[in-house]
Scaffold this active site. Structure first.
Site, PDB file in Angstrom:
ATOM      1  N   GLU A  29      -9.902  -8.644   0.380  1.00 38.09           N
ATOM      2  CA  GLU A  29     -10.071 -10.813   0.285  1.00 38.09           C
ATOM      3  C   GLU A  29     -10.307 -10.788   1.288  1.00 38.09           C
ATOM      4  O   GLU A  29     -10.739 -10.326   2.657  1.00 38.09           O
ATOM      5  CB  GLU A  29      -8.193 -10.272   1.030  1.00 38.09           C
ATOM      6  CG  GLU A  29      -7.209 -10.810  -0.322  1.00 38.09           C
ATOM      7  CD  GLU A  29      -5.961 -11.078   0.189  1.00 38.09           C
ATOM      8  OE1 GLU A  29      -4.834 -11.087  -0.422  1.00 38.09           O
ATOM      9  OE2 GLU A  29      -5.689 -11.104   1.692  1.00 38.09           O
ATOM     10  N   ASP A  86       1.282  -1.460  -0.211  1.00 34.46           N
ATOM     11  CA  ASP A  86      -0.118   0.389   0.074  1.00 34.46           C
ATOM     12  C   ASP A  86       1.294   1.445  -0.127  1.00 34.46           C
ATOM     13  O   ASP A  86       1.387   1.612   1.200  1.00 34.46           O
ATOM     14  CB  ASP A  86      -0.774  -0.065   1.255  1.00 34.46           C
ATOM     15  CG  ASP A  86      -2.325  -0.631   1.575  1.00 34.46           C
ATOM     16  OD1 ASP A  86      -2.129  -1.718  -0.185  1.00 34.46           O
ATOM     17  OD2 ASP A  86      -2.498  -1.313   2.426  1.00 34.46           O
ATOM     18  N   LEU A 132       3.335 -10.543  -4.638  1.00 38.10           N
ATOM     19  CA  LEU A 132       4.940  -8.927  -4.350  1.00 38.10           C
ATOM     20  C   LEU A 132       5.470  -8.663  -6.408  1.00 38.10           C
ATOM     21  O   LEU A 132       5.276  -9.710  -6.601  1.00 38.10           O
ATOM     22  CB  LEU A 132       5.622 -10.066  -3.453  1.00 38.10           C
ATOM     23  CG  LEU A 132       5.664 -10.113  -2.364  1.00 38.10           C
ATOM     24  CD1 LEU A 132       6.667 -10.508  -1.339  1.00 38.10           C
ATOM     25  CD2 LEU A 132       4.874  -8.689  -0.930  1.00 38.10           C
ATOM     26  N   THR A 141      -3.906 -15.378  -4.467  1.00 44.57           N
ATOM     27  CA  THR A 141      -2.539 -14.652  -4.739  1.00 44.57           C
ATOM     28  C   THR A 141      -0.576 -15.892  -3.855  1.00 44.57           C
ATOM     29  O   THR A 141      -1.657 -17.059  -3.862  1.00 44.57           O
ATOM     30  CB  THR A 141      -1.854 -14.060  -3.307  1.00 44.57           C
ATOM     31  OG1 THR A 141      -1.972 -14.403  -1.824  1.00 44.57           O
ATOM     32  CG2 THR A 141      -3.344 -13.130  -3.724  1.00 44.57           C
ATOM     33  N   GLU A 163      -3.141 -14.290  -8.652  1.00 47.24           N
ATOM     34  CA  GLU A 163      -1.827 -13.043  -8.542  1.00 47.24           C
ATOM     35  C   GLU A 163      -1.005 -13.526  -8.407  1.00 47.24           C
ATOM     36  O   GLU A 163      -1.000 -13.799  -7.050  1.00 47.24           O
ATOM     37  CB  GLU A 163      -2.757 -12.518  -8.385  1.00 47.24           C
ATOM     38  CG  GLU A 163      -4.106 -11.305  -8.352  1.00 47.24           C
ATOM     39  CD  GLU A 163      -4.821 -11.099  -7.057  1.00 47.24           C
ATOM     40  OE1 GLU A 163      -4.063 -10.188  -6.952  1.00 47.24           O
ATOM     41  OE2 GLU A 163      -6.336 -10.576  -7.751  1.00 47.24           O
TER      42      GLU A 163
END
Length: 579
Positions: free
Chosen positions: A285, A201, A486, A445, A483
């Site tokens: 999520e 973020d 990182l 992820t 996805e």
């Protein structure tokens, strides 16, 4: 006549473009054509093709046939210019279009489409598009590379910021139209969480002002740990069905937001906007905010902490305990589960021998805690599927890849996040089955991670975790998308994604592949020369699909020529994004 950058990109992607030419004696002033035919292929090269039959693996050296849709993209600009200044007959144009459509239909049936996540601050706090020139150049570059589309966060805290029921779509109107103009599809994320405080973020976008005001009046609307620490990233699911937000329930607020989005962008649904990812917790999520990085509360690879100590969750726990005939179990959540940065064996609740997680109380609590999360997901998913019914869009839900301490018996970090997954219980199958009831996509992820890259003293096992999720979605017959957790630009990560996207778990895997992959994220680093070269090759490989006879040398050769031809545009995007 010199080709503009737009024409170069259109030519590279085989897209018909309109060119302006000098007026001829017949009065014709423009022509539309595809320039794909004027790009010459280099001399054939020998490629290694590995085939596996039974237990035998053989490697052949051969020159693969070069089809028009896979020919290396080598620019002969003089020929291209000549082609652009030559008027084509209408029959030639029609033939070109028919060939392009047939090729696209063939390609659409295989491979994994790649999307790219947009920057978190693509729309600014004043509801205008951020770095307009950079966005335009970047989207053009992504389209030229063969990227299917983009993923963008549609922030609740921006659109409905000032007053309940008042929606300012501002920059999203322009951004979506820009994507539409470039022929990119869009995965729109209904982001009902705060931006800021999680991994990656880079900006802070709080929840709507009026919602935060209500949370300050009643702090129990925020998730709470056993020490009374409040988390304002997302409204506690304990009050999902209570009218605590200016007379509306949180789920009603989420539904109203999605309905307003549908009405505003209905003309783009099914064509440009092809997927709605519904945010259901922190970072979008479906999980509890058990490992918050903000203010250094949690650091990897800590086990996190249960988030069930607000009065609404406490009330639900009490009711569940009484219904189970064990009212003493309803006094509170576990208080012997350690702190955020402990490891499982540091605690009484998560230790492998005699830990509370495997006791009767532990099973009761973890069942209740995880079921509350599933019920939360089902409430929102039910609303979403009804709102977007018959609109031509898919619905997806994002699940966190919590891979640390996966090798322990208790899987403590998964338990605190709400996934009741242990060495003896599959916590992802119930999630997949819930999604299956609504025809939703399971988005997961950490697809890029390898076990060997992670700290082994923390028993991290992202590859094993991904395999478990693949198996769960296969059993539940739910589409799986992925996805990277990182930002990664190296070929090791790309290769791991390629392997994982093939979903080769067992003999029952068949032709099944991931339905999509979303690459994190669009930024100046992506457009650096070496990173861009690797990314273009990665996108091409993903589009090749599940084929044991893929010739990577050929694909990489194509990418090299493409990168050289698109260098000006990519440089423009990189420079613009840095300002």
């Amino acid at each position: 006549m010199a080709m503009s950058l737009t024409h170069q990109i259109g030519a590279l992607s085989g897209t018909p473009v309109t060119i302006e030419a000098a007026t001829t004696n017949t009065g014709e002033t423009s022509a539309t054509l595809s320039a794909s035919a004027v790009w010459k292929s280099p001399a054939p090269l020998k490629c290694k093709v590995t085939r596996t039959v039974g237990d035998k693996t053989t490697t052949d050296m051969l020159s693969p046939p070069v089809s028009p849709c896979r020919s290396p993209l080598r620019a002969d600009l003089s020929a291209a210019c000549q082609a652009f200044t030559t008027t084509m007959s209408q029959s030639d144009i029609a033939t070109e279009k028919e060939y392009a459509v047939a090729a696209n239909d063939k390609e659409a049936k295989k491979g994994v489409p790649v999307y790219v996540m947009m920057p978190l601050d693509s729309v600014k706090m004043d509801n205008t598009i951020n770095r307009r020139k950079a966005m335009n150049a970047s989207l053009q570059a992504l389209k030229s590379a063969g990227v299917e589309g983009i993923m963008m966060d549609v922030w609740w805290g921006l659109v409905e910021r000032d007053n309940p029921g008042e929606y300012n779509w501002g920059g999203y109107v322009e951004l979506l139209e820009m994507a539409n103009k470039h022929g990119l599809k869009v995965q729109a994320v209904m982001s009902f969480h705060q931006c800021g405080g999680n991994v990656g973020d880079s900006v802070t976008i709080p929840l709507p002002k009026w919602a935060v005001e209500e949370m300050h009046k009643d702090p129990d609307l925020a998730y709470t740990d056993q020490w009374g620490r409040r988390n304002f990233e997302y409204i506690s699911l304990g009050c999902d069905t209570l009218p605590v937000l200016k007379g509306r329930t949180p789920v009603q607020c989420y539904a109203d937001f999605m309905r307003a989005f549908r009405d505003q962008f209905e003309h783009l649904l099914g064509e440009t906007i092809v997927e709605i990812q519904v945010g259901m917790g922190p970072a979008g999520e479906l999980r509890y905010p058990s490992y918050p990085e903000q203010d250094g509360t949690w650091k990897f690879p800590g086990i996190g902490a249960f988030q069930c100590f607000d009065k609404y969750m406490d009330s639900s726990l009490k009711a569940a305990a009484e219904a189970a005939g064990k009212p003493e179990w309803g006094h509170s959540g576990p208080t012997d589960a350690g702190e955020y940065n402990n490891w499982p064996e540091d605690t009484q609740f998560f230790c492998k021998e005699g830990g509370g997680w495997s006791s009767s109380y532990g099973e009761f609590f973890l069942t209740w805690y995880s079921q509350m999360l599933l019920d939360h997901g089902e409430r929102i998913l039910s609303a979403a599927t009804e709102i977007f019914k018959d609109k031509g869009v898919k619905i997806s839900v994002k699940i966190a890849g919590i891979h640390w301490h996966y090798g322990t018996r208790s899987h403590a970090p998964e338990l605190t996040a709400g996934y009741y997954n242990t060495r003896f219980r599959d916590g992802y199958l119930p999630i997949a089955q819930m999604l299956a009831r609504y025809g939703a996509i399971f988005n997961f992820t950490c697809i890029e991670m390898r076990d060997q890259e992670q700290p082994q003293d923390a028993l991290c096992a992202p590859e094993k975790l991904v395999r478990q999720v693949v198996s769960a979605t296969q059993r539940a017959q739910v589409p799986l998308a992925g996805e990277n957790a990182l930002p990664r630009y190296d070929e090791h990560a790309h290769e791991q994604i390629l392997n994982a996207s093939a979903l080769n778990v067992d003999e029952n895997s068949g032709e099944r592949e991931m339905c999509a992959f979303t690459y994190l994220r669009m930024n100046p680093d992506l457009f650096q020369a070496d990173n861009w070269r690797k990314f273009v090759a990665f996108v091409k490989k993903m589009k090749e699909g599940k084929d044991v006879n893929r010739c990577w040398e050929q694909v990489e050769r194509e990418a090299e020529h493409f990168v050289h031809a698109t260098q000006p545009l990519v440089q423009e995007a990189a420079v613009a994004l840095m300002h």
